[in-house]
Write an enzyme that holds these catalytic residues in place. Structure first.
Site, PDB file in Angstrom:
ATOM      1  N   ALA A   1      -5.764   6.716  -1.263  1.00 51.21           N
ATOM      2  CA  ALA A   1      -5.276   6.222   0.037  1.00 51.21           C
ATOM      3  C   ALA A   1      -5.873   4.870   0.424  1.00 51.21           C
ATOM      4  O   ALA A   1      -5.384   4.212   1.343  1.00 51.21           O
ATOM      5  CB  ALA A   1      -5.566   7.257   1.120  1.00 51.21           C
TER       6      ALA A   1
ATOM      7  N   THR B   1      -2.583  -1.523 -11.580  1.00 54.83           N
ATOM      8  CA  THR B   1      -3.392  -2.539 -12.242  1.00 54.83           C
ATOM      9  C   THR B   1      -3.720  -3.628 -11.236  1.00 54.83           C
ATOM     10  O   THR B   1      -2.861  -4.088 -10.481  1.00 54.83           O
ATOM     11  CB  THR B   1      -2.692  -3.090 -13.502  1.00 54.83           C
ATOM     12  OG1 THR B   1      -3.490  -4.134 -14.035  1.00 54.83           O
ATOM     13  CG2 THR B   1      -1.280  -3.603 -13.228  1.00 54.83           C
ATOM     14  N   HIS B   2      -5.006  -4.030 -11.214  1.00 51.62           N
ATOM     15  CA  HIS B   2      -5.489  -5.002 -10.232  1.00 51.62           C
ATOM     16  C   HIS B   2      -6.190  -6.142 -10.978  1.00 51.62           C
ATOM     17  O   HIS B   2      -7.014  -5.886 -11.850  1.00 51.62           O
ATOM     18  CB  HIS B   2      -6.466  -4.307  -9.275  1.00 51.62           C
ATOM     19  CG  HIS B   2      -7.055  -5.246  -8.269  1.00 51.62           C
ATOM     20  ND1 HIS B   2      -6.331  -5.713  -7.186  1.00 51.62           N
ATOM     21  CD2 HIS B   2      -8.266  -5.851  -8.195  1.00 51.62           C
ATOM     22  CE1 HIS B   2      -7.081  -6.541  -6.490  1.00 51.62           C
ATOM     23  NE2 HIS B   2      -8.261  -6.646  -7.078  1.00 51.62           N
TER      24      HIS B   2
ATOM     25  N   ILE C   1       0.860  -1.186   0.000  1.00 49.78           N
ATOM     26  CA  ILE C   1       0.000   0.000   0.000  1.00 49.78           C
ATOM     27  C   ILE C   1       0.898   1.238   0.000  1.00 49.78           C
ATOM     28  O   ILE C   1       1.855   1.317   0.772  1.00 49.78           O
ATOM     29  CB  ILE C   1      -0.886   0.025   1.275  1.00 49.78           C
ATOM     30  CG1 ILE C   1      -1.652  -1.287   1.424  1.00 49.78           C
ATOM     31  CG2 ILE C   1      -1.822   1.222   1.250  1.00 49.78           C
ATOM     32  CD1 ILE C   1      -2.558  -1.619   0.288  1.00 49.78           C
TER      33      ILE C   1
ATOM     34  N   ASP D   1      -7.091  -0.376  -3.407  1.00 44.71           N
ATOM     35  CA  ASP D   1      -7.719  -0.609  -4.724  1.00 44.71           C
ATOM     36  C   ASP D   1      -9.044   0.137  -4.873  1.00 44.71           C
ATOM     37  O   ASP D   1     -10.006  -0.390  -5.442  1.00 44.71           O
ATOM     38  CB  ASP D   1      -7.918  -2.121  -4.953  1.00 44.71           C
ATOM     39  CG  ASP D   1      -6.605  -2.882  -4.911  1.00 44.71           C
ATOM     40  OD1 ASP D   1      -5.588  -2.356  -5.390  1.00 44.71           O
ATOM     41  OD2 ASP D   1      -6.590  -4.017  -4.404  1.00 44.71           O
TER      42      ASP D   1
HETATM   43  C1  GRF Z   1      -0.715  -8.844 -11.966  1.00 42.37           C
HETATM   44  O1  GRF Z   1      -1.819  -9.670 -12.276  1.00 42.37           O
HETATM   45  C2  GRF Z   1      -1.083  -7.744 -11.022  1.00 42.37           C
HETATM   46  O2  GRF Z   1      -2.317  -7.173 -11.280  1.00 42.37           O
HETATM   47  C3  GRF Z   1      -1.115  -8.520  -9.737  1.00 42.37           C
HETATM   48  O3  GRF Z   1       0.018  -9.345  -9.789  1.00 42.37           O
HETATM   49  C4  GRF Z   1       0.324  -9.602 -11.147  1.00 42.37           C
HETATM   50  C5  GRF Z   1       1.733  -9.135 -11.413  1.00 42.37           C
HETATM   51  O4  GRF Z   1       2.275  -9.759 -12.513  1.00 42.37           O
HETATM   52  N1  GRF Z   1      -1.175  -7.664  -8.590  1.00 42.37           N
HETATM   53  P1  GRF Z   1       3.706  -9.369 -13.104  1.00 42.37           P
HETATM   54  O5  GRF Z   1       4.671  -9.260 -11.942  1.00 42.37           O
HETATM   55  O6  GRF Z   1       3.570  -8.075 -13.854  1.00 42.37           O
HETATM   56  O7  GRF Z   1       4.064 -10.514 -14.000  1.00 42.37           O
END
Ligand code: GRF
Length: 204
Positions: free
Chosen positions: A142, A108-109, A92, A145
């Protein structure tokens, strides 16, 4: 050229996709630094192989969370980024970091937020039994996600999926989205208007 710092904790496949894209000058973004919380992150090797400078900011080297957060902000700041991309960064970001880079830090999540936030988005979606999941690209705030959403991509859950197979398919879609969206931001800017993320109308 938009200067991008990528934060990684893991294998770095998202980083690798960005590094492939940035080779084309028309893409508009250049990864100028990669910062990790873990010296063992595969993403650091990918960065080094591409000749991109790296830094490690490990929590164990700091007195407490707030000090680590300030250290992270300092290390990222060395690269003078316009945009910070958290791509598989499993920590975080705290107040000191967001004071400096808030509004221009994106994440990215691997789930369709606001469903399944946190470290186990893929596992939690599978356990719930949703028929579609995916990935979300959003501005970091803050919360965990919770920031304004920039883009999402949908992936179908198959009957025989396990966490690994589902995550692999999500990552294919996630990488494509990430590369496209970072490019859009690089060329058009990112701003927040009434709490929403707006791409293409300049920087805030
Ligand atoms: C991705 O799916 C990201 O969203 C998640 O962990 C993965 C990371 O993959 N939190 P990488 O390290 O970019 O291969």
């Amino acid at each position: 050229m938009t200067r991008v710092v990528v934060l990684v904790s893991g294998a770095g496949s998202n980083l690798a996709a960005l590094l492939t894209a940035h080779d084309d000058a028309a893409y508009g973004a250049r990864v100028v630094g990669v910062v990790s919380d873990k010296a063992s992150a595969g993403g650091l090797d990918i960065a080094r192989a591409a000749g991109v400078p790296t830094a490690v900011v490990a929590p164990a080297d700091f007195e407490d969370r707030a000090a680590w957060d300030r250290g992270l902000a300092r290390s990222v700041g060395v690269f003078s980024p316009d945009l910070v991309v958290s791509a598989g960064f499993m920590r975080i970001l705290g107040a000191a970091f967001l004071d400096e880079f808030g509004g221009r830090t994106v994440n990215t999540h691997p789930a369709l937020l606001p469903s399944f936030p946190g470290a186990h988005g893929v596992r939690d979606a599978l356990a719930y039994g949703v028929r579609v999941t995916g990935a979300t690209f959003h501005v970091v705030d803050a919360g965990v996600d919770t920031g304004p959403i920039i883009a999402q991509t949908v992936v179908e859950v198959l009957d025989d999926d396990d966490e690994e197979s589902l995550h692999e398919r999500i990552k294919v879609a996630e990488r494509e989205m990430l590369v496209a969206q970072v490019g859009r931001i690089a060329r058009g800017g990112l701003r927040l208007e009434a709490g929403r993320a707006v791409v293409g109308r300049g920087w805030a």
